[in-house]
Design a protein around this motif. Structure first.
Motif, PDB file in Angstrom:
ATOM      1  N   LYS A   1      30.702   2.563  31.460  1.00  0.00           N
ATOM      2  CA  LYS A   1      31.165   3.125  32.738  1.00  0.00           C
ATOM      3  C   LYS A   1      31.288   4.652  32.677  1.00  0.00           C
ATOM      4  CE  LYS A   1      34.210   0.930  35.354  1.00  0.00           C
ATOM      5  NZ  LYS A   1      35.399   0.174  35.820  1.00  0.00           N
ATOM      6  N   TRP A   2      31.222   5.255  33.863  1.00  0.00           N
ATOM      7  CA  TRP A   2      31.399   6.692  33.966  1.00  0.00           C
ATOM      8  C   TRP A   2      32.876   7.049  33.878  1.00  0.00           C
ATOM      9  CZ3 TRP A   2      28.196   9.203  38.529  1.00  0.00           C
ATOM     10  CH2 TRP A   2      26.853   8.837  38.404  1.00  0.00           C
ATOM     11  N   MET A   3      33.158   8.168  33.210  1.00  0.00           N
ATOM     12  CA  MET A   3      34.441   8.829  33.428  1.00  0.00           C
ATOM     13  C   MET A   3      34.180  10.325  33.545  1.00  0.00           C
ATOM     14  SD  MET A   3      36.875   8.823  30.064  1.00  0.00           S
ATOM     15  CE  MET A   3      36.711   9.994  28.725  1.00  0.00           C
ATOM     16  N   SER A   4      35.124  11.038  34.144  1.00  0.00           N
ATOM     17  CA  SER A   4      34.924  12.477  34.333  1.00  0.00           C
ATOM     18  C   SER A   4      35.652  13.235  33.246  1.00  0.00           C
ATOM     19  CB  SER A   4      35.436  12.906  35.709  1.00  0.00           C
ATOM     20  OG  SER A   4      34.815  12.145  36.719  1.00  0.00           O
TER      21      SER A   4
ATOM     22  N   VAL B   1      32.297  16.845  34.625  1.00  0.00           N
ATOM     23  CA  VAL B   1      31.050  16.116  34.895  1.00  0.00           C
ATOM     24  C   VAL B   1      31.271  14.648  34.557  1.00  0.00           C
ATOM     25  CG1 VAL B   1      29.584  18.106  34.283  1.00  0.00           C
ATOM     26  CG2 VAL B   1      30.103  16.382  32.554  1.00  0.00           C
ATOM     27  N   PRO B   2      30.434  13.756  35.095  1.00  0.00           N
ATOM     28  CA  PRO B   2      30.516  12.367  34.657  1.00  0.00           C
ATOM     29  C   PRO B   2      29.877  12.194  33.279  1.00  0.00           C
ATOM     30  CG  PRO B   2      28.788  12.622  36.314  1.00  0.00           C
ATOM     31  CD  PRO B   2      29.450  13.960  36.175  1.00  0.00           C
ATOM     32  N   VAL B   3      30.542  11.420  32.436  1.00  0.00           N
ATOM     33  CA  VAL B   3      30.010  11.116  31.105  1.00  0.00           C
ATOM     34  C   VAL B   3      30.165   9.618  30.857  1.00  0.00           C
ATOM     35  CG1 VAL B   3      30.673  13.390  30.185  1.00  0.00           C
ATOM     36  CG2 VAL B   3      32.218  11.451  29.888  1.00  0.00           C
ATOM     37  N   ILE B   4      29.415   9.137  29.879  1.00  0.00           N
ATOM     38  CA  ILE B   4      29.604   7.777  29.369  1.00  0.00           C
ATOM     39  C   ILE B   4      29.892   7.921  27.885  1.00  0.00           C
ATOM     40  CG2 ILE B   4      28.466   5.561  28.894  1.00  0.00           C
ATOM     41  CD1 ILE B   4      26.807   6.058  31.472  1.00  0.00           C
ATOM     42  N   CYS B   5      30.961   7.278  27.411  1.00  0.00           N
ATOM     43  CA  CYS B   5      31.333   7.423  26.008  1.00  0.00           C
ATOM     44  C   CYS B   5      30.989   6.164  25.230  1.00  0.00           C
ATOM     45  CB  CYS B   5      32.831   7.668  25.870  1.00  0.00           C
ATOM     46  SG  CYS B   5      33.392   9.135  26.732  1.00  0.00           S
ATOM     47  N   ALA B   6      30.464   6.366  24.017  1.00  0.00           N
ATOM     48  CA  ALA B   6      30.189   5.253  23.104  1.00  0.00           C
ATOM     49  C   ALA B   6      30.150   5.803  21.682  1.00  0.00           C
ATOM     50  CB  ALA B   6      28.848   4.601  23.443  1.00  0.00           C
ATOM     51  N   ASN B   7      30.584   5.020  20.730  1.00  0.00           N
ATOM     52  CA  ASN B   7      30.539   5.396  19.307  1.00  0.00           C
ATOM     53  C   ASN B   7      31.219   6.737  19.017  1.00  0.00           C
ATOM     54  OD1 ASN B   7      28.847   3.093  18.882  1.00  0.00           O
ATOM     55  ND2 ASN B   7      27.152   4.310  19.687  1.00  0.00           N
ATOM     56  N   GLY B   8      32.299   7.014  19.713  1.00  0.00           N
ATOM     57  CA  GLY B   8      33.047   8.231  19.440  1.00  0.00           C
ATOM     58  C   GLY B   8      32.426   9.497  19.988  1.00  0.00           C
ATOM     59  N   THR B   9      31.401   9.373  20.823  1.00  0.00           N
ATOM     60  CA  THR B   9      30.834  10.578  21.439  1.00  0.00           C
ATOM     61  C   THR B   9      30.660  10.343  22.938  1.00  0.00           C
ATOM     62  OG1 THR B   9      28.559   9.874  21.097  1.00  0.00           O
ATOM     63  CG2 THR B   9      29.516  11.246  19.379  1.00  0.00           C
ATOM     64  N   TYR B  10      30.455  11.447  23.662  1.00  0.00           N
ATOM     65  CA  TYR B  10      30.182  11.316  25.097  1.00  0.00           C
ATOM     66  C   TYR B  10      28.774  11.788  25.389  1.00  0.00           C
ATOM     67  CZ  TYR B  10      31.208  16.340  25.114  1.00  0.00           C
ATOM     68  OH  TYR B  10      31.196  17.695  24.838  1.00  0.00           O
ATOM     69  N   GLU B  11      28.159  11.171  26.379  1.00  0.00           N
ATOM     70  CA  GLU B  11      26.844  11.609  26.865  1.00  0.00           C
ATOM     71  C   GLU B  11      27.003  11.978  28.318  1.00  0.00           C
ATOM     72  OE1 GLU B  11      24.073  11.784  25.140  1.00  0.00           O
ATOM     73  OE2 GLU B  11      24.662  10.661  23.325  1.00  0.00           O
ATOM     74  N   ARG B  12      26.509  13.162  28.683  1.00  0.00           N
ATOM     75  CA  ARG B  12      26.527  13.544  30.090  1.00  0.00           C
ATOM     76  C   ARG B  12      25.588  12.618  30.868  1.00  0.00           C
ATOM     77  NH1 ARG B  12      26.691  17.547  26.612  1.00  0.00           N
ATOM     78  NH2 ARG B  12      27.960  19.388  26.957  1.00  0.00           N
TER      79      ARG B  12
ATOM     80  N   GLU C   1      31.030  20.938  21.304  1.00  0.00           N
ATOM     81  CA  GLU C   1      31.029  19.652  22.000  1.00  0.00           C
ATOM     82  C   GLU C   1      32.372  18.940  21.897  1.00  0.00           C
ATOM     83  OE1 GLU C   1      28.133  17.638  23.440  1.00  0.00           O
ATOM     84  OE2 GLU C   1      27.885  19.774  23.839  1.00  0.00           O
ATOM     85  N   ASN C   2      33.143  19.284  20.861  1.00  0.00           N
ATOM     86  CA  ASN C   2      34.413  18.582  20.654  1.00  0.00           C
ATOM     87  C   ASN C   2      35.576  19.213  21.390  1.00  0.00           C
ATOM     88  OD1 ASN C   2      32.975  16.875  19.123  1.00  0.00           O
ATOM     89  ND2 ASN C   2      34.122  17.168  17.231  1.00  0.00           N
ATOM     90  N   VAL C   3      35.304  20.296  22.122  1.00  0.00           N
ATOM     91  CA  VAL C   3      36.355  20.898  22.952  1.00  0.00           C
ATOM     92  C   VAL C   3      36.092  20.499  24.408  1.00  0.00           C
ATOM     93  CG1 VAL C   3      37.435  23.030  23.738  1.00  0.00           C
ATOM     94  CG2 VAL C   3      36.621  22.842  21.376  1.00  0.00           C
ATOM     95  N   THR C   4      37.060  19.819  25.001  1.00  0.00           N
ATOM     96  CA  THR C   4      36.901  19.327  26.374  1.00  0.00           C
ATOM     97  C   THR C   4      38.129  19.713  27.195  1.00  0.00           C
ATOM     98  OG1 THR C   4      37.997  17.190  25.949  1.00  0.00           O
ATOM     99  CG2 THR C   4      35.621  17.317  25.495  1.00  0.00           C
ATOM    100  N   SER C   5      38.015  19.623  28.499  1.00  0.00           N
ATOM    101  CA  SER C   5      39.197  19.838  29.334  1.00  0.00           C
ATOM    102  C   SER C   5      39.419  18.609  30.211  1.00  0.00           C
ATOM    103  CB  SER C   5      39.049  21.110  30.178  1.00  0.00           C
ATOM    104  OG  SER C   5      38.076  20.932  31.184  1.00  0.00           O
ATOM    105  N   MET C   6      40.644  18.483  30.660  1.00  0.00           N
ATOM    106  CA  MET C   6      41.010  17.251  31.372  1.00  0.00           C
ATOM    107  C   MET C   6      40.788  17.372  32.875  1.00  0.00           C
ATOM    108  SD  MET C   6      44.476  15.030  31.141  1.00  0.00           S
ATOM    109  CE  MET C   6      45.514  15.495  32.516  1.00  0.00           C
ATOM    110  N   ILE C   7      39.990  16.425  33.406  1.00  0.00           N
ATOM    111  CA  ILE C   7      39.878  16.280  34.860  1.00  0.00           C
ATOM    112  C   ILE C   7      40.089  14.794  35.196  1.00  0.00           C
ATOM    113  CG2 ILE C   7      37.364  15.991  34.933  1.00  0.00           C
ATOM    114  CD1 ILE C   7      37.754  18.155  37.433  1.00  0.00           C
ATOM    115  N   ARG C   8      40.543  14.069  34.191  1.00  0.00           N
ATOM    116  CA  ARG C   8      40.711  12.630  34.325  1.00  0.00           C
ATOM    117  C   ARG C   8      41.835  12.257  35.302  1.00  0.00           C
ATOM    118  NH1 ARG C   8      39.104   7.642  31.758  1.00  0.00           N
ATOM    119  NH2 ARG C   8      40.060   6.171  33.175  1.00  0.00           N
TER     120      ARG C   8
END
Ligand code: NAI
Length: 325
Positions: free
Chosen positions: A260-263, A282-293, A150-157
């Motif tokens: 808010k959503w970010m990708s 994918v769109p996610v919402i981040c809070a408390n240092g984690t992201y939720e799809r 879960e801690n490995v992500t790629s950039m589409i921002r």
């Protein structure tokens, strides 16, 4: 004062890092009260160039930058890292086929995945920027079995930000007023900038703009081809905006997105018919240092068609590097 955060950055001699490192050192990722240590990785032949960048970092006298370390050894660069930006990658050489590019990078990200597995903090936040970013991130995660997927992500921002400005301009609203924008899939021309759920000023953005042809024939292709347009105009690929997007990605993840959503490119668990294991925007919402799809969305035929295209490309990429997974 708090313990410094260790931030590993690869490709430190490159043009994105020439913008990125200064903003990290200024406090743009962790905030204005958090000291940072930079752990910079580049190839042996780029060490002199990195030292020049380190001299300039020193000459900025950033109050938050307590130390800068330079190495050509991935395990050293990632040691005890709290965050890691994987910017360095192998560019496409003359006569190089797409497949060769994929496998050259797969080799790099396999080795770096093993190093990450060995030395980084288990809760380190990782973003892969170096292209092909999604597949590189998938390889990285696959080769770091003791490091949380879960801690490995790629950039589409960057694509998300590009779409935000184009939508805001068209609708005559401020960028900050837009929410629920999604950019799906691969960071490549098959990406899908999706306005279906987007809102602004309490209304639906597609209704406010009211021009479906513009959405399909202008917005989506313009976002997809923006990288090429910048190369044509500037004679070099986007660097400051890519660095800015990497900062936005990590800042949002660490500090939250305020609902808010970010990708974000994240490991697919099979949601929305995205094959499990692909690294997918994918769109996610981040809070408390984690992201939720973002869950529970339903798709129109057009959305399904656009998703299928970028899924097919990522499956092809996965197939090309399957030996290293
Ligand atoms: P650059 O060519 O200026 O710099 C790349 C740096 O990475 C060089 O200093 C090189 O020596 C280093 N490098 C190569 N292999 C390495 C390895 N195995 N370990 C450590 N360092 C290594 O490229 P630039 O413009 O900084 O872009 C970096 C990457 O970011 C490229 O792959 C580019 O395509 C990608 N990119 C991704 C975007 C996204 O939205 N995901 C947006 C823009 C660029």
């Amino acid at each position: 004062t708090s313990t410094p955060k260790r931030i590993a950055v690869t490709g430190a001699a490159g043009q994105i890092c020439y913008a990125l490192l200064f903003r990290i050192a200024k406090g743009d990722v962790y905030g204005p009260d958090q000291p940072v240590i930079l752990q910079l990785l580049d190839l042996p032949q780029a060490q002199d160039a990195v030292r020049g960048v380190v001299m300039e970092l020193a000459d900025c006298a950033f109050p938050l930058l307590v130390e800068t370390m330079v190495t050509d050894d991935p395990a050293t660069a990632f040691r005890d890292a709290d965050a890691a930006f994987f910017v360095g990658s192998r560019p496409r050489g003359k006569g190089m086929e797409r497949r060769d590019l994929l496998s050259a990078n797969a080799e790099i990200f396999r080795a770096q995945g093993r190093a990450l597995n060995e030395t980084a903090k288990r809760d380190a936040k990782v973003v892969v920027v170096g292209n092909p970013a999604n597949t590189n991130a998938m390889i990285l995660a696959a080769n770091a079995p003791d490091f949380p997927n879960e801690n490995v992500t790629s950039m589409i921002r960057l694509d998300h930000n590009r779409a935000l400005t184009q939508l805001a301009t068209k609708a005559g609203v401020a960028v900050a007023e837009i929410d629920r924008l999604a950019v799906w899939g691969n960071h490549s021309p098959t990406m899908f900038a999706d306005w279906t759920e987007a809102t602004a000023q309490g209304g639906k953005l597609p209704d406010m703009i009211g021009d479906d042809a513009w959405y399909r024939d202008t917005l989506i292709p313009n976002v997809a081809r923006r990288g090429t347009a910048i190369i044509e105009a500037r004679g070099a690929s986007s660097a400051a905006s890519a660095a800015n997007a990497a900062i936005d990605h990590m800042h949002g993840w660490i500090h939250g997105t305020g609902g808010k959503w970010m990708s974000m490119g994240v490991h697919s668990n099979g949601e929305y018919g995205i094959p499990e294991g692909l690294m997918f925007g994918v769109p996610v919402i981040c809070a408390n240092g984690t992201y939720e799809r973002v869950e529970g969305l339903t798709f129109t035929d057009f959305q399904r068609e656009m998703m299928a295209r970028t899924i097919a490309e990522l499956e092809e990429e996965r197939e090309a590097v399957s030996a290293l997974l």
